[in-house]
Design a protein around this motif. Structure first.
Motif: not given
Length: 345
Positions: A315-330
């Motif tokens: 799954s690549l749910d939009p919320i999952k992708l958003l969380g992934c982007s925030i976490g990795i950006g951090g």
């Protein structure tokens, strides 16, 4: 190139990611040395990313075919290190391949904490990836800086800047957000990935202590020898763990390995990919600065999370992708924040 074998036993030859990676490496070669480009370094990056990508796929396929988390994750993780040991030993005995290290018994004893943490991080990671989606496991593993900061500050007495501490809520918040809509969420996957982070953080700090040993670098001879010795020691340490966790059903595993090519082929392939990409990563990071390392690690994790999820149908749910982007950006911000602030000063 070692190709992953699908659960139906067929080799997958239609991997668009691999074609793109091959094309990019060809483009690098075509450009030559124009503009002072370090072509060997760029090739290191390409093959490091490709190796990490293929490791995650072949590892997951072997784990699935062997029964997932209820199957033989500890046995598979140990044998992956065993495959790396065979490769390392071959490099030492093959003519003109790699000069053997000249380490002492005292050096080996000092390496044991690093090797133990390396083994622990690898075994816990493999179990996490067997219990849940690869993309989810990778997102949780991206939170390693949080574990590293706590250990550095409170255990190893290496102070972490306030700016770095301020980045950690971003990392942790991103991981939590990515977990909210995770279809393959499993508590065991979350806990195992966190344990892997803890071992990896200990390994990083122990490795810093190890490298302070006078003359050790010269006795090892190369970065490749350092990783080879760590892998061999880690494999030997993993044997008691395997016997304790899965020793009672070892006959079952042997039968699966002999009769199921999906398990055997992908296990061997994942062991080679794991050893190869880790050695390349070490060589690559030795040739670059802190900021480049941070960007490279961030890009690698994004490629693996998205690429592997697409390949395995996760799954690549939009919320999952958003969380992934925030976490990795951090994580990226955490890695470079001190340099950025120093530059402004």
């Amino acid at each position: 190139m070692v190709q992953p074998i699908n659960l139906d036993g067929r080799v997958n030859n239609n991997d668009k990611f691999a074609l793109k990676s091959g094309a990019s490496s060809e483009a690098i070669s075509t450009r030559g040395g124009a503009g002072g480009i370090d072509i060997p370094l760029m090739l290191y990056f390409v093959f490091w990313y490709v190796g990490n990508y293929y490791y995650n796929i072949t590892n997951k396929l072997a784990l699935r075919a062997a029964g997932g988390s209820a199957g033989f994750p500890m046995t598979i993780s140990a044998l992956q290190l065993g495959v790396g040991c065979i490769y390392a030993l071959f490099m030492w005995v093959a003519p003109d391949a790699r000069e053997k290290p000249s380490v002492t018994v005292d050096d080996i004893i000092k390496m044991l904490p690093v090797a133990f943490c390396f083994m622990g991080a690898h075994s816990a990671s493999v179990f996490a990836l067997s219990a849940g989606a690869v993309s989810f496991g990778q997102i949780v593993k991206a939170a390693e800086p949080a574990f590293s900061a706590v250990l550095s500050q409170f255990v190893y007495k290496r102070p972490v800047s306030k700016a770095k501490w301020a980045c950690l809520p971003i990392v942790i918040g991103g991981v939590i957000l990515a977990s909210v809509k995770e279809l393959d969420f499993a508590v065991s996957a979350l806990v195992s990935a966190c344990i892997a982070n803890l071992f990896a953080a200990f390994k990083g700090n122990e490795n810093k202590k190890l490298m302070e040993t006078e003359g050790l670098k010269d006795r090892m001879g190369s970065v490749g020898n350092q990783f080879a010795l760590t892998t061999i020691l880690g494999f030997l340490m993993s044997i008691p763990v395997v016997l304790f966790k899965e020793g009672a059903k070892m006959g079952q595993f042997v039968e699966i390995f002999k009769t199921n090519p999906v398990v055997s082929a992908n296990l061997i392939a994942s062991g080679l990919w794991f050893y190869g990409y880790n050695e390349l990563a070490t060589m690559t990071l030795k040739k670059t600065g802190a900021v480049t390392q941070s960007v490279a690690n961030t890009a690698k994790r994004v490629i693996v999370i998205v690429g592997v999820a697409i390949f395995l149908g996760e799954s690549l749910d939009p919320i999952k992708l958003l969380g992934c982007s925030i976490g990795i950006g951090g994580v990226l911000l955490y890695s470079v924040i001190d340099q950025l602030l120093a530059g402004k000063k």
